[in-house]
Write an enzyme that holds these catalytic residues in place. Sequence first.
Site, PDB file in Angstrom:
ATOM      1  N   TRP A 180       4.175  -3.812   4.388  1.00 25.82           N
ATOM      2  CA  TRP A 180       4.750  -2.424   4.371  1.00 25.82           C
ATOM      3  C   TRP A 180       4.748  -1.770   5.710  1.00 25.82           C
ATOM      4  O   TRP A 180       3.651  -2.121   6.360  1.00 25.82           O
ATOM      5  CB  TRP A 180       4.105  -1.628   3.407  1.00 25.82           C
ATOM      6  CG  TRP A 180       4.247  -0.318   3.227  1.00 25.82           C
ATOM      7  CD1 TRP A 180       5.648   0.256   3.075  1.00 25.82           C
ATOM      8  CD2 TRP A 180       3.231   1.130   3.302  1.00 25.82           C
ATOM      9  NE1 TRP A 180       5.573   1.724   2.929  1.00 25.82           N
ATOM     10  CE2 TRP A 180       4.102   2.227   3.206  1.00 25.82           C
ATOM     11  CE3 TRP A 180       2.213   1.276   3.282  1.00 25.82           C
ATOM     12  CZ2 TRP A 180       3.705   3.340   3.123  1.00 25.82           C
ATOM     13  CZ3 TRP A 180       1.520   2.533   3.184  1.00 25.82           C
ATOM     14  CH2 TRP A 180       2.247   3.452   3.193  1.00 25.82           C
ATOM     15  N   ASP A 261      -4.628  -3.253  -1.143  1.00 25.06           N
ATOM     16  CA  ASP A 261      -3.781  -2.368  -1.356  1.00 25.06           C
ATOM     17  C   ASP A 261      -3.338  -2.502  -2.794  1.00 25.06           C
ATOM     18  O   ASP A 261      -2.501  -3.090  -2.765  1.00 25.06           O
ATOM     19  CB  ASP A 261      -2.755  -2.238  -0.342  1.00 25.06           C
ATOM     20  CG  ASP A 261      -1.660  -0.904  -0.440  1.00 25.06           C
ATOM     21  OD1 ASP A 261      -2.064  -0.314  -1.263  1.00 25.06           O
ATOM     22  OD2 ASP A 261      -0.935  -0.914   0.655  1.00 25.06           O
ATOM     23  N   LYS A 297       3.626   5.447  -7.845  1.00 22.94           N
ATOM     24  CA  LYS A 297       4.777   4.713  -8.594  1.00 22.94           C
ATOM     25  C   LYS A 297       4.325   4.529 -10.225  1.00 22.94           C
ATOM     26  O   LYS A 297       5.351   4.583 -10.997  1.00 22.94           O
ATOM     27  CB  LYS A 297       4.702   3.143  -8.128  1.00 22.94           C
ATOM     28  CG  LYS A 297       4.879   3.169  -6.524  1.00 22.94           C
ATOM     29  CD  LYS A 297       6.083   3.579  -5.990  1.00 22.94           C
ATOM     30  CE  LYS A 297       6.585   3.363  -4.541  1.00 22.94           C
ATOM     31  NZ  LYS A 297       5.508   3.871  -3.774  1.00 22.94           N
TER      32      LYS A 297
END
Length: 448
Positions: A180, A261, A297
């Site tokens: 990311w 993460d 999300k």
Amino acid sequence: LLLRKIKDIMLRKGACTSTAGWRASVAARTTALPSVSVWSSNTIASYATWSHVKKGPEDPILGVTIAYNKDTDSRKINLGVGAYRDDNGQPFILSSVKEAAKRVVNDPKENHEYLPIGGDPAFTQASIKLALGSDAKAVTEKRVVTAQALSGTGALRVAGDFLDRFYNRSKKIYVPTPTWANHIPLFGDAGLDVQYYRYYDKKANGIDFKGLVEDLESAPSGSIVLLHACAHNPTGQDPSTEQWEQLSSLIKKKEHFPLFDMAYQGFASGDTEKDAQAVRKFVADGHEIALAQSFAKNFGLYGERAGAVSFLTSSAEEAQAVESQLKILIRPMYSNPPKYGAKIVTTILQDAQLTKQWQSEVKGMADRIITMREKLRSGLDRAGSKHHWQHITDQIGMFCFSGLTPEQVDTMASKHHIYMTRNGRISMAGVTSKNVDYLAQAMHEVTK
């Protein structure tokens, strides 16, 4: 303008009584200064406080949306931003979230008081139990410290700052290539030295596990290693169960520090338990991990900034010390976290019926994305593409690492009005049953 102001001040204070007098006074006082013509441009400009600040580049992801918004073509598609959309391309609010929000708003005991520095204790407990399991030994033994954070980004930044301040074995953090985009400036700004390990083989459209192992083997012992818990962003390629086992052994042998993460628990496979297996494997193997969780999300709470950062320690006493220092770090950073999103998450996870409904809705979101992957791949076959697109359905989670080159991505935008990041990452959430065939045809044309 500056000279006019000086003139006005001198006339008001009696330093001169006329324009001619003012000019003479200025001439007498500025013999060592540049001419008036110079003062009116270069010299005055040099006094601008922020003249040295150069315009920075647009965020590569948010810049996609800016370009998309400027496009007036009715066929345009935004495949840039990682936010879930329904099959009509609209933002989706989960029914479980609506119900929880209603309960929070209507609760007479609720108010708008500050949360503690470490956040809502009910939220932090619910968060870590979701990640590690409700009966996790580390939780019952009070060896885990969890603080509420500003979604995943905030959790990672707190973790990075804490590691920079207190992890004394290394300041090097190894992140996968690719990762990311925000990981790199985030950890760099936290003071860590960002290094890279191989992760994705573009030619094979899969994980370069051999290169990954070699790079972590050669990294200095005790280095920090960033791992994507599931639904790797941007590639959508996760290690297999056997590969996770090898990574756990390798990282333990090298005494590296694993930082997970976890932004997509439940959103990857549709199963929150399955998506937590890598994290739970490392904990079971005795790693003292750090964990960053995001509820953007999987709960659809993008704008509520609900997240958590956790550190697993060796004892309850050590956990208390870590918690105290986390609070000291957080206090001058953002004082305390926002309340509303955390209350929604807590309300759902503390109610068995709402939890069941939420898990069903998360699976529904994951299943829609899986279906779109299948339709995109079959659409490319129908379009006559001779390339192998199996990686589209092999990958998992919100993103598809398409394999398109930057030049092909540019053509997708300029000719077909389809927008994505230049590394070829497609946000599958933006693909719908209405536009998937158009997308497949466009991808075929730019890859002929």
